[in-house]
Design an enzyme around this catalytic site. Sequence first.
Site, PDB file in Angstrom:
ATOM      1  N   ASP A   3      -7.307  -4.127   3.659  1.00  0.00           N
ATOM      2  CA  ASP A   3      -7.756  -5.458   3.242  1.00  0.00           C
ATOM      3  C   ASP A   3      -8.632  -6.102   4.307  1.00  0.00           C
ATOM      4  O   ASP A   3      -9.648  -6.739   4.001  1.00  0.00           O
ATOM      5  CB  ASP A   3      -6.551  -6.363   2.955  1.00  0.00           C
ATOM      6  CG  ASP A   3      -5.795  -5.950   1.704  1.00  0.00           C
ATOM      7  OD1 ASP A   3      -6.328  -5.149   0.915  1.00  0.00           O
ATOM      8  OD2 ASP A   3      -4.669  -6.443   1.515  1.00  0.00           O
ATOM      9  N   HIS A  20      -2.317  -0.658   3.721  1.00  0.00           N
ATOM     10  CA  HIS A  20      -3.118  -1.582   2.902  1.00  0.00           C
ATOM     11  C   HIS A  20      -3.528  -2.856   3.634  1.00  0.00           C
ATOM     12  O   HIS A  20      -4.642  -3.354   3.402  1.00  0.00           O
ATOM     13  CB  HIS A  20      -2.362  -1.919   1.619  1.00  0.00           C
ATOM     14  CG  HIS A  20      -2.259  -0.751   0.672  1.00  0.00           C
ATOM     15  ND1 HIS A  20      -3.344  -0.279  -0.043  1.00  0.00           N
ATOM     16  CD2 HIS A  20      -1.216   0.040   0.339  1.00  0.00           C
ATOM     17  CE1 HIS A  20      -2.966   0.750  -0.776  1.00  0.00           C
ATOM     18  NE2 HIS A  20      -1.683   0.963  -0.564  1.00  0.00           N
ATOM     19  N   ASN A  42      -7.041   3.691   4.040  1.00  0.00           N
ATOM     20  CA  ASN A  42      -5.858   3.014   3.511  1.00  0.00           C
ATOM     21  C   ASN A  42      -4.602   3.836   3.751  1.00  0.00           C
ATOM     22  O   ASN A  42      -3.562   3.310   4.161  1.00  0.00           O
ATOM     23  CB  ASN A  42      -6.039   2.779   2.007  1.00  0.00           C
ATOM     24  CG  ASN A  42      -6.150   1.304   1.669  1.00  0.00           C
ATOM     25  OD1 ASN A  42      -5.858   0.445   2.478  1.00  0.00           O
ATOM     26  ND2 ASN A  42      -6.563   1.007   0.459  1.00  0.00           N
ATOM     27  N   GLU A  63     -12.923  -0.938  -3.831  1.00  0.00           N
ATOM     28  CA  GLU A  63     -13.774  -0.941  -2.642  1.00  0.00           C
ATOM     29  C   GLU A  63     -15.253  -0.919  -3.010  1.00  0.00           C
ATOM     30  O   GLU A  63     -16.094  -0.528  -2.207  1.00  0.00           O
ATOM     31  CB  GLU A  63     -13.443   0.261  -1.742  1.00  0.00           C
ATOM     32  CG  GLU A  63     -13.769   1.617  -2.335  1.00  0.00           C
ATOM     33  CD  GLU A  63     -12.628   2.209  -3.157  1.00  0.00           C
ATOM     34  OE1 GLU A  63     -12.621   3.439  -3.324  1.00  0.00           O
ATOM     35  OE2 GLU A  63     -11.776   1.452  -3.633  1.00  0.00           O
ATOM     36  N   ASP A  79     -20.381   1.195  -2.187  1.00  0.00           N
ATOM     37  CA  ASP A  79     -19.040   1.757  -2.214  1.00  0.00           C
ATOM     38  C   ASP A  79     -18.642   2.117  -0.782  1.00  0.00           C
ATOM     39  O   ASP A  79     -19.417   2.751  -0.054  1.00  0.00           O
ATOM     40  CB  ASP A  79     -18.991   3.008  -3.098  1.00  0.00           C
ATOM     41  CG  ASP A  79     -17.570   3.474  -3.332  1.00  0.00           C
ATOM     42  OD1 ASP A  79     -16.906   2.911  -4.215  1.00  0.00           O
ATOM     43  OD2 ASP A  79     -17.128   4.397  -2.621  1.00  0.00           O
TER      44      ASP A  79
END
Length: 213
Positions: free
Chosen positions: A102, A98, A93, A128, A85
């Site tokens: 990414d 975003h 973020n 994630e 994780d």
Amino acid sequence: YAAAILALLLLGYAAALARTRVLRTQREALEQRVAERTAELDAANARLLDLSYRDALTGLSNRRRLLETLERTPAGATTALVFFDVDHFKVLNDRHGHPAGDEVLRRIVQALLSCTPADALLARYGGEEFACLLPGIDAMQATAVAERMRAAVESMSVQIPDGPQDARVSVSAGVASRILRTLEDRQRLLRDADVALYQAKGEGRNCVRTSAG
């Protein structure tokens, strides 16, 4: 008279042969077109099937493929599972947007893949979170693999567009290993890895913890 009849018969035979050749050529062309169209449809179906098992952002296998692979693992096989994780991903973020998030995920995948054994399956489990299925190894060996993968992520940096500096990221990891004989064994492997992951996150993150089960 007989010669005329014979000539007519020969002409009819020649016409029949010509017609047969034309029909054979047309049939072969049709069969070729059908074969080509069938091959195209098979390829398209294969691409659609592959897409249904693949994560669009990272190119990894998705959760569906991982779970089906786990389900098909031969009975009696020792199998390890690692959950990863990304630490504080929501903060990154929210702070950088975003698109930056990414790009971080794609770079993390590159780092994880650099340490993933050839016979392992690395998948994006959701959001994630990533999972690595490791066949044929015990918890100690799986922990060593997970630690190498964690260290690879820790050592990288990601250029954030329009950001003041490169982002540093880390992952927490939970490891479990079990001899898989029944469906319950597979479910317990998932639960044990998940519990170990939450232990890693609760103990400071950027670390690997192994299930005692």
